[in-house]
Design a protein around this motif. Structure first.
Motif, PDB file in Angstrom:
ATOM      1  N   GLY A 279      48.306 110.679  30.248  1.00 16.47           N
ATOM      2  CA  GLY A 279      46.885 110.482  30.525  1.00 16.47           C
ATOM      3  C   GLY A 279      46.350 109.223  29.878  1.00 16.47           C
TER       4      GLY A 279
ATOM      5  N   HIS B 266      48.589 115.292  29.331  1.00 18.28           N
ATOM      6  CA  HIS B 266      47.244 114.824  29.014  1.00 18.28           C
ATOM      7  C   HIS B 266      47.257 113.608  28.101  1.00 18.28           C
ATOM      8  CE1 HIS B 266      43.815 116.708  30.666  1.00 18.28           C
ATOM      9  NE2 HIS B 266      44.102 117.940  30.290  1.00 18.28           N
TER      10      HIS B 266
ATOM     11  N   PHE C  52      41.226 115.347  25.333  1.00 18.47           N
ATOM     12  CA  PHE C  52      42.218 116.354  24.931  1.00 18.47           C
ATOM     13  C   PHE C  52      42.803 115.997  23.568  1.00 18.47           C
ATOM     14  CE2 PHE C  52      46.635 117.925  24.857  1.00 18.47           C
ATOM     15  CZ  PHE C  52      46.400 119.274  25.022  1.00 18.47           C
TER      16      PHE C  52
ATOM     17  N   SER D 165      40.102 112.242  30.352  1.00 17.74           N
ATOM     18  CA  SER D 165      40.477 113.594  29.918  1.00 17.74           C
ATOM     19  C   SER D 165      41.593 113.554  28.869  1.00 17.74           C
ATOM     20  CB  SER D 165      40.892 114.445  31.115  1.00 17.74           C
ATOM     21  OG  SER D 165      41.990 113.856  31.783  1.00 17.74           O
ATOM     22  N   GLY D 166      42.473 112.564  28.951  1.00 17.79           N
ATOM     23  CA  GLY D 166      43.550 112.425  27.970  1.00 17.79           C
ATOM     24  C   GLY D 166      42.999 112.157  26.581  1.00 17.79           C
TER      25      GLY D 166
ATOM     26  N   VAL E  58      39.125 121.409  29.096  1.00 21.12           N
ATOM     27  CA  VAL E  58      39.961 120.421  28.406  1.00 21.12           C
ATOM     28  C   VAL E  58      39.669 120.467  26.900  1.00 21.12           C
ATOM     29  CG1 VAL E  58      40.480 117.961  28.157  1.00 21.12           C
ATOM     30  CG2 VAL E  58      40.105 118.919  30.424  1.00 21.12           C
TER      31      VAL E  58
ATOM     32  N   LYS F 248      43.975 113.628  35.443  1.00 20.64           N
ATOM     33  CA  LYS F 248      43.481 114.994  35.341  1.00 20.64           C
ATOM     34  C   LYS F 248      41.976 114.986  35.128  1.00 20.64           C
ATOM     35  CE  LYS F 248      47.839 116.407  33.265  1.00 20.64           C
ATOM     36  NZ  LYS F 248      48.398 117.495  34.060  1.00 20.64           N
TER      37      LYS F 248
ATOM     38  N   GLY G  95      46.972 120.692  30.890  1.00 20.38           N
ATOM     39  CA  GLY G  95      47.949 119.687  30.499  1.00 20.38           C
ATOM     40  C   GLY G  95      48.254 119.792  29.024  1.00 20.38           C
TER      41      GLY G  95
ATOM     42  N   SER H 280      43.118 107.618  31.283  1.00 18.53           N
ATOM     43  CA  SER H 280      42.393 108.799  31.749  1.00 18.53           C
ATOM     44  C   SER H 280      41.478 109.327  30.652  1.00 18.53           C
ATOM     45  CB  SER H 280      43.408 109.878  32.146  1.00 18.53           C
ATOM     46  OG  SER H 280      42.807 111.140  32.125  1.00 18.53           O
TER      47      SER H 280
END
Lengths: 201, 197
Positions: free
Chosen positions: B161, B157, B172, B168-169, A77, A71, B152, B166
């Motif tokens: 993620g 996420h 988040f 972004s994970g 986010v 993502k 997510g 990731s």
């Protein structure tokens, strides 16, 4: 076939969530109040374990990297995560666990959460255009960034490939093992919440 | 019993791994948009229309359903797909685990394993429907509004993620715990004050 797999994997996921007691809102709120970190240990270990398995699956050549799905990073986010945390912290539930908890104990409250979630998702759907025009999804847009270069499809920070997932995976599992179940600084209010799992004390 | 958590973690981790190995990473929150979209497009049939000129075959007047070539619009019109059925199957598996646990606690009577009542912190007010369910409803609203904004949730996420490395994970997860920890502590303090302890 895909539908059958959806039923099997979805069922397994629900089973695993319940087995890990992640579908119990009390477990989540106790974790967030730093009173009982057993669920935190489970989550951190699970992420590390899955990462490690991913490394080995790639090593033996059975992993299809087109299955990866990363993502994007953007301001949404961060802001969405902060908003999510307020709900997560107050009811001790998240999208997956409230669906899982909609059967069994406490199912009425879980269903109320699911209903609230449907309305919340709908309100976001109709306000998406407005947020987009504000630039929420284009500010700090770093794209589908990954830590390690596991696929040419995504930009990455380090060019070490799947070995990076092994390193973070082992690291996560080690952190999970070392994390105390009942940190002493959160004990002041433990007695109020009638703990049932004092086996580790 | 002391190491039971590792078993629980390995099962959870294995499911996340199996999902990405066989099909794709686990995600849940998008399906809330799909289900609410199904209701939306049933009430207002004009919101999603057929358009053969694009990949998904569907266009929408709503910018969110229309995003990524009408991907969500298509899922709303054809809900019997992998992602939607996956989420529908979650309660089935959870119920199975629930029955198994109940059976186990009945036969073995290990008191430490007895499944504790969920959310017992709030005082039970007899017959007050709103007081019991409004907080859960409101919480669900905030959770999914935030999850859709972030694209997510904890599954998509954080778990899926971070498992794939990731960025972004990780972002988040950091944002979630930044507000979730103080909120959980404040909510408990408030609810204890209300009980008069």
């Amino acid at each position: 076939m895909r539908i059958l797999l959806a039923i099997i994997l979805g069922g397994l996921f629900g089973f695993a969530l319940h087995f890990a007691e992640a579908s119990n809102p009390k477990k989540i709120t106790q974790m967030l109040r730093l009173q009982d970190l057993s669920l935190m240990k489970i989550i951190v270990f699970a992420i590390g374990f899955a990462s490690t398995l991913l490394f080995f699956a790639d090593l033996v050549g059975i992993f299809d990297i087109s299955h990866l799905s990363i993502k994007g990073v953007h301001l949404g986010v961060i802001l969405g995560g902060l908003i999510f945390g307020i709900g997560f912290g107050s009811v001790g539930s998240c999208p997956g666990t409230c669906v899982a908890a909609s059967t069994g104990d406490g199912f009425k409250k879980a269903l109320a959460t699911v209903l609230g979630g449907l309305v919340g998702a709908f309100v976001f759907s109709i306000s998406y255009g407005w947020f987009k025009d504000l630039g929420l999804f284009s500010v700090m847009d770093l794209g589908k960034l990954t830590l390690f270069s596991i696929s040419d499809e995504f930009p990455s920070l380090f060019s070490m490939g799947f070995i990076g997932l092994l390193i973070t995976g082992v690291l996560f599992m080690a952190i999970a093992v070392l994390l105390p179940t009942n940190p002493s600084f959160g004990n002041s209010t433990v007695t109020e919440t009638k703990q049932t799992d004092i086996g580790d004390l | 019993m002391r190491q039971k958590w590792i078993l629980q973690a390995m099962l959870l981790g294995a499911v996340f791994f199996l999902a990405v190995l066989i099909i794709k990473p686990i995600g849940v929150s998008t399906q809330f948009s799909v289900l609410s979209g199904i209701v939306h497009s049933t009430i207002d049939p004009n919101v999603i229309t057929v358009d053969e000129s694009i990949d998904s075959g569907y266009r929408s007047t709503n910018a969110y359903y229309d995003k990524s070539e009408g991907k969500l619009a298509k899922s709303i019109k054809h809900p019997i797909n992998y992602d939607f059925v996956f989420v529908l199957a979650i309660p089935l598996g959870a119920y199975l685990a629930h029955l198994l646990r109940r059976k186990k606690t009945n036969t073995q009577n290990t008191h430490e394993e007895v499944y504790s009542e969920p959310i017992p912190e709030l005082p039970k007010v007899k017959g007050n429907f709103w007081r019991t369910y409004a907080p859960s409803f409101l919480g669900g609203f905030i959770i999914l509004f935030g999850a859709r904004m972030a694209d997510g949730c904890t599954s998509g996420h954080m778990m899926s993620g971070m498992m794939q490395g990731s960025v972004s994970g990780y972002i988040f997860a950091a944002a979630v715990f930044l507000t979730a920890i103080p909120t959980a502590i404040i909510v408990e303090k408030l609810s204890l004050r209300k009980v008069g302890k």
